[in-house]
Design an enzyme around this catalytic site. Sequence first.
Site, PDB file in Angstrom:
ATOM      1  N   HIS A 209      33.493  51.353  44.524  1.00 49.65           N
ATOM      2  CA  HIS A 209      33.626  51.152  46.088  1.00 49.65           C
ATOM      3  C   HIS A 209      33.341  52.402  46.842  1.00 49.65           C
ATOM      4  CE1 HIS A 209      37.396  53.010  46.669  1.00 49.65           C
ATOM      5  NE2 HIS A 209      37.777  52.804  45.425  1.00 49.65           N
TER       6      HIS A 209
HETATM    7  N1  UDP Z   1      42.396  46.138  41.743  1.00 46.47           N
HETATM    8  C1  UDP Z   1      42.756  44.889  41.466  1.00 46.47           C
HETATM    9  N2  UDP Z   1      41.620  43.932  41.581  1.00 46.47           N
HETATM   10  C2  UDP Z   1      40.356  44.491  41.624  1.00 46.47           C
HETATM   11  C3  UDP Z   1      40.214  45.826  41.440  1.00 46.47           C
HETATM   12  C4  UDP Z   1      40.986  46.715  41.476  1.00 46.47           C
HETATM   13  O1  UDP Z   1      43.810  44.538  41.484  1.00 46.47           O
HETATM   14  O2  UDP Z   1      39.560  43.485  41.546  1.00 46.47           O
HETATM   15  C5  UDP Z   1      43.359  47.159  41.615  1.00 46.47           C
HETATM   16  C6  UDP Z   1      43.517  48.415  40.554  1.00 46.47           C
HETATM   17  O3  UDP Z   1      44.328  47.958  39.557  1.00 46.47           O
HETATM   18  C7  UDP Z   1      44.134  49.437  41.333  1.00 46.47           C
HETATM   19  C8  UDP Z   1      43.827  49.370  42.984  1.00 46.47           C
HETATM   20  O4  UDP Z   1      43.262  47.910  42.908  1.00 46.47           O
HETATM   21  O5  UDP Z   1      45.625  49.380  41.313  1.00 46.47           O
HETATM   22  C9  UDP Z   1      42.496  50.203  43.224  1.00 46.47           C
HETATM   23  O6  UDP Z   1      42.021  49.897  44.510  1.00 46.47           O
HETATM   24  P1  UDP Z   1      40.824  50.766  44.833  1.00 46.47           P
HETATM   25  O7  UDP Z   1      39.763  50.915  43.865  1.00 46.47           O
HETATM   26  O8  UDP Z   1      40.275  50.066  46.020  1.00 46.47           O
HETATM   27  O9  UDP Z   1      41.231  51.935  45.597  1.00 46.47           O
HETATM   28  P2  UDP Z   1      41.415  53.612  45.164  1.00 46.47           P
HETATM   29  O10 UDP Z   1      42.420  53.482  43.904  1.00 46.47           O
HETATM   30  O11 UDP Z   1      40.022  54.159  44.930  1.00 46.47           O
HETATM   31  O12 UDP Z   1      42.145  54.313  46.459  1.00 46.47           O
END
Ligand code: UDP
Length: 385
Positions: A209
């Site tokens: 993302h």
């Molecule tokens: N996650 C989820 N469903 C999904 C994809 C990710 O629950 O379809 C969870 C994942 O386990 C993690 C978090 O969302 O805890 C990650 O979110 P994201 O990648 O949007 O954000 P980042 O960590 O890069 O800030």
Amino acid sequence: MKDIGLILGIRPDVIRASKVIKLLSESSDIDFDFIWSGQHYSENMKDVFFKQLNVPTPDYEFDIDTTNDATTVSSIIKETYSHLENHKYKAIMFLGDTNTVMGSIGVAQHNIPIIHIEGCMRSYDWRMPEEKYRKTIDHLSDRIYAYLDSYKKQGLNEGISENIIKVTGNPIVDILEEFSELFSSGEEYLDRNVKKFINDNPFVLVTSHRRENILNKNSLKNIVDLINSSNKKILFPMGYATQRQIKEFGLILNKNVMVIDPIGYLEFIYLLKNSQYCISDSGTVVEEACILNIPSIQMRYSTERPEVYEVGASIKFDPTLEGQKFEDIHLRADSLNSRKWTHPFGDGKSSKLIVEDLIDLSKKNIFHMHNKEDYDFDISRSFLQ
Ligand code: UDP
């Protein structure tokens, strides 16, 4: 006057802070409001996590313009500023490095103390907006919760006062421990087609993302080529922005790749735990994989989480590089599958430590924790002399 207002705004915030929110809500020693900035707003990017993790819903939700990053940030600052005109707090707390943490400018304008969970992480890559956000909020903060000693050191190197940084461990460990039994029930939430697709076969889980990966055609093409170079079953819960960009750039994923909309936490961690390895540019997913002993391919040209490489849990894939041997990257991830490592993220007590410290500071009424000399006006340091 209440003690703390906590402002969060995206999916991983709810997940990571879920125990902090619960402990704050349950405590009779601290008065607390939970405020949602509105950055993420759909059922499967927000509400499902409140339900599955049993998190109390926000006391207030901002109404913001999410047209682009600038409108998102400016409306969060405006909403935060207005909220603080009508609601009084001893301190306002944020988490991470998102558009939402820029609401801290509206808090600074009221000169209310700022608390930052996930402080002093650095990628040392000034091309990332997140790096600019992290630095800004850390330098506005009066109390910083840093996950690791190494992050604290990074803050000290930038001249942040030692007495405002407290090392707590990473609260994502707490969440994975707390819900460990529920993750096996995650399968129940999966769509029938997804279960049929996996059907006891080895599979790879993918998420992507990040702006720098999905907004650049070459990078996104390299990501698609990496995925297409595996003949394993690949499940890709794909965020809406990534879906739009794949379409716009006319990129095609192979037949062994199943794309679905984002899914809830219990089913996501169920899938992660059962995957061969994951491919992700998410900061949180690579931490979770490392903690659960699942190898990852981290799709980043730079990261604020180098620990996953250091413990041998992750392979780097830089989507900006051309001419890479994609098959080799999959082979290297496969070869990590039989390895065990010790994750470096803490002992699962981080949320409790944070809440205990907040109660302590609130009782003593000292959220402004800088050294006195940091406040004394020193004319020799002024451009006005
Ligand atoms: N996650 C989820 N469903 C999904 C994809 C990710 O629950 O379809 C969870 C994942 O386990 C993690 C978090 O969302 O805890 C990650 O979110 P994201 O990648 O949007 O954000 P980042 O960590 O890069 O800030």
